[in-house]
Scaffold this active site. Structure first.
Site, PDB file in Angstrom:
ATOM      1  N   HIS A 138       0.843  -1.211   0.000  1.00 47.56           N
ATOM      2  CA  HIS A 138       0.000   0.000   0.000  1.00 47.56           C
ATOM      3  C   HIS A 138       0.876   1.258   0.000  1.00 47.56           C
ATOM      4  O   HIS A 138       0.640   2.186  -0.781  1.00 47.56           O
ATOM      5  CB  HIS A 138      -0.909  -0.029   1.237  1.00 47.56           C
ATOM      6  CG  HIS A 138      -1.742   1.197   1.425  1.00 47.56           C
ATOM      7  ND1 HIS A 138      -3.033   1.313   0.953  1.00 47.56           N
ATOM      8  CD2 HIS A 138      -1.452   2.391   2.009  1.00 47.56           C
ATOM      9  CE1 HIS A 138      -3.499   2.517   1.262  1.00 47.56           C
ATOM     10  NE2 HIS A 138      -2.558   3.195   1.901  1.00 47.56           N
ATOM     11  N   GLU A 139       1.898   1.269   0.850  1.00 44.24           N
ATOM     12  CA  GLU A 139       2.777   2.450   0.915  1.00 44.24           C
ATOM     13  C   GLU A 139       3.586   2.626  -0.384  1.00 44.24           C
ATOM     14  O   GLU A 139       3.779   3.743  -0.852  1.00 44.24           O
ATOM     15  CB  GLU A 139       3.722   2.359   2.121  1.00 44.24           C
ATOM     16  CG  GLU A 139       3.017   2.421   3.470  1.00 44.24           C
ATOM     17  CD  GLU A 139       2.067   3.594   3.604  1.00 44.24           C
ATOM     18  OE1 GLU A 139       2.400   4.695   3.133  1.00 44.24           O
ATOM     19  OE2 GLU A 139       0.969   3.412   4.162  1.00 44.24           O
TER      20      GLU A 139
END
Lengths: 278, 86
Positions: A138-139
Site C-alpha cells: 500500500h505504501e
C-alpha cells in the site's frame, strides 16, 4: 483501465482544483495591474511554494517521528519484500526507515525514484508477515502513484487561492479595520473550502493504493486483516480512554458526522476492508 | 450608510467565529498547516487520522481564535453598523 470510477472522480475533483488555481491567478492578474510580471510572480510563486512545502514536508516528516535507517540484517525480510514489490510495481526500491511512534503506523514520503517508507516498530510487532506485506505494498503504491506530490500540490493550491483571495479583499478596500478583518476571514474560508476538495482526493487515493496493493500481492485479504487488527486495537484503546477521561471527551468529542467524514484524509476503515475483500 | 464590506465582515466573521468555537477539530483539520501529509503520520494509527492528531491545547487555541473573531465582528458591528445608525 484500472480503477476507472475512482480515476473519473479524481479527474473531476482535480479539474475543480485546477479551476480554483486558474481563477486565483487570473484574479491576481486582473486586480494587481494586468501585467505579465504579475502573472509570472503568481505562477513562479506558486511553484516555489509547492517546492518548499515538499522539501520541508519530507524533512519534517522524517524528523518528527525520529525515523532511523532500517537495519538490513535485522529487518532482512522487509528489505527483500520491498525490493520484490518495488520491482513488480516498476519503481526504484525506496529508502526504508523505522521509528518508534507509540502507535502502529506506516507512511510514505518523497517521490518516485526518491521515496522513503517509514514503518513503526509497533506495526512490525503486531502484524504477521503477510499483513505487513499488504501494508508495505500500500505504501509503495503511494510512491508509485506520486500521491505525496499530488497532496502537496493540492495543499499548495489551497494556500495560493486563500492568499490571493485575502490580498484581493485587502487591496480593493479602504484599509480600515473592517477590510483588514474581512480579508483574513475570506482568506481562511476560501482556503478551507478548497481543502475539502484536496481531502476528497486524499480519500480517493487511499482506495487506489489499496487496489494496487491487492494487485501487487495477489489478494486484498492480508491488508484487510491488517486494517481490521489495527482498527480493533484502536477501538479498544479508545474505550479504555473513555473510562479514564469521560469529561475530556465530552468537551473535545466530535461525532462521526458528515463533517468528520469530509475532513478525513482516509475513507472509513469498514469501507476499505469491504472493498479489499470484494 | 453601511457598506457591503462591513456587513460581510460582520456576517462572515461571526460565521467563522461560531464554526471555530463549535467544531474546533474539524476546522483545524481543514487548515493547510495541518494538511493530509502531516496528519497521516502524526498521532493517527495506520489507516486513520487517529482520534487526536494534535496536542490537547490545539482545540483551545482554535476556540480562542473563534472567540477573537466574534469579538472583532461584534466590535465592527457596534462601530460601523449600530453607532453609524445612531
Amino acid at each position: 483501465m484500472r480503477h476507472t470510477g475512482l480515476k473519473i472522480r479524481m479527474a473531476i475533483v482535480g479539474t475543480i482544483l485546477f479551476a480554483f488555481y486558474s481563477v486565483a491567478v487570473a484574479a491576481a492578474w486582473f486586480f494587481f495591474g494586468q501585467s505579465q510580471t504579475i502573472l509570472a510572480i503568481a505562477i513562479v510563486g506558486s511553484v516555489l511554494l509547492v517546492g518548499v512545502q515538499y522539501k520541508i514536508g519530507k524533512w519534517a516528516a522524517l524528523r518528527s517521528v525520529g525515523a532511523e535507517d532500517m537495519d538490513e540484517q535485522r529487518y532482512s525480510r522487509i528489505h527483500q519484500r520491498v525490493e520484490a514489490l518495488s520491482r513488480d510495481m516498476g519503481i526504484e526500491k525506496p529508502t526504508l526507515k523505522v521509528a518508534r511512534m507509540g502507535v502502529p503506523n506506516a507512511f510514505a514520503v518523497g517521490r518516485k525514484g526518491n521515496g522513503t517508507v517509514v514503518v513503526s516498530e509497533e506495526l512490525i510487532q503486531i502484524l504477521d508477515n503477510q499483513e505487513l506485506d499488504g501494508v508495505l505494498a500500500h505504501e509503495l503504491s503511494h510512491i508509485a502513484n506520486r500521491d505525496v506530490v499530488t497532496m502537496v500540490i493540492g495543499q499548495g493550491i489551497a494556500s495560493v487561492v486563500g492568499i490571493v483571495a485575502q490580498y484581493i479583499v485587502l487591496f480593493t478596500g479602504d484599509n480600515d479595520i473592517a477590510d483588514f478583518f474581512l480579508a483574513i476571514v475570506v482568506g481562511n474560508l476560501v482556503q478551507m473550502f478548497v481543502m475539502l476538495f484536496v481531502l476528497a482526493i486524499s480519500r480517493y487515493r487511499e482506495y487506489v493504493a489499496d487496489a494496487d496493493a491487492r494487485e501487487a500481492i495477489g489478494t486484498g485479504e492480508p491488508l484487510a486483516r491488517a486494517l481490521e487488527k489495527i482498527s480493533k486495537g484502536n477501538e479498544r484503546s479508545q474505550e479504555s480512554r473513555v473510562d479514564e477521561n469521560v469529561s475530556a471527551l465530552c468537551i473535545f468529542g466530535e461525532s462521526t458526522s458528515l463533517l468528520s467524514k469530509l475532513v478525513s484524509t482516509h475513507p472509513p476503515m469498514e469501507k476499505r476492508i469491504q472493498r479489499l475483500r470484494s | 450608510m453601511v457598506g457591503v464590506r462591513e456587513l460581510l465582515a460582520v456576517g462572515l466573521g461571526a460565521l467563522l467565529g461560531v464554526a471555530l468555537l463549535a467544531k474546533p477539530r474539524a476546522m483545524l483539520l481543514l487548515s493547510v498547516f495541518v494538511g493530509p501529509t502531516r496528519r497521516r503520520r502524526q498521532g493517527g494509527e495506520y489507516g486513520s487520522d487517529g482520534d487526536d492528531p494534535f496536542g490537547a491545547w490545539a482545540p483551545w487555541f482554535v476556540r480562542a481564535a473563534g472567540l477573537a473573531c466574534l469579538v472583532v465582528a461584534g466590535y465592527i458591528a457596534y462601530t460601523e453598523l449600530f453607532a453609524a445608525a445612531a
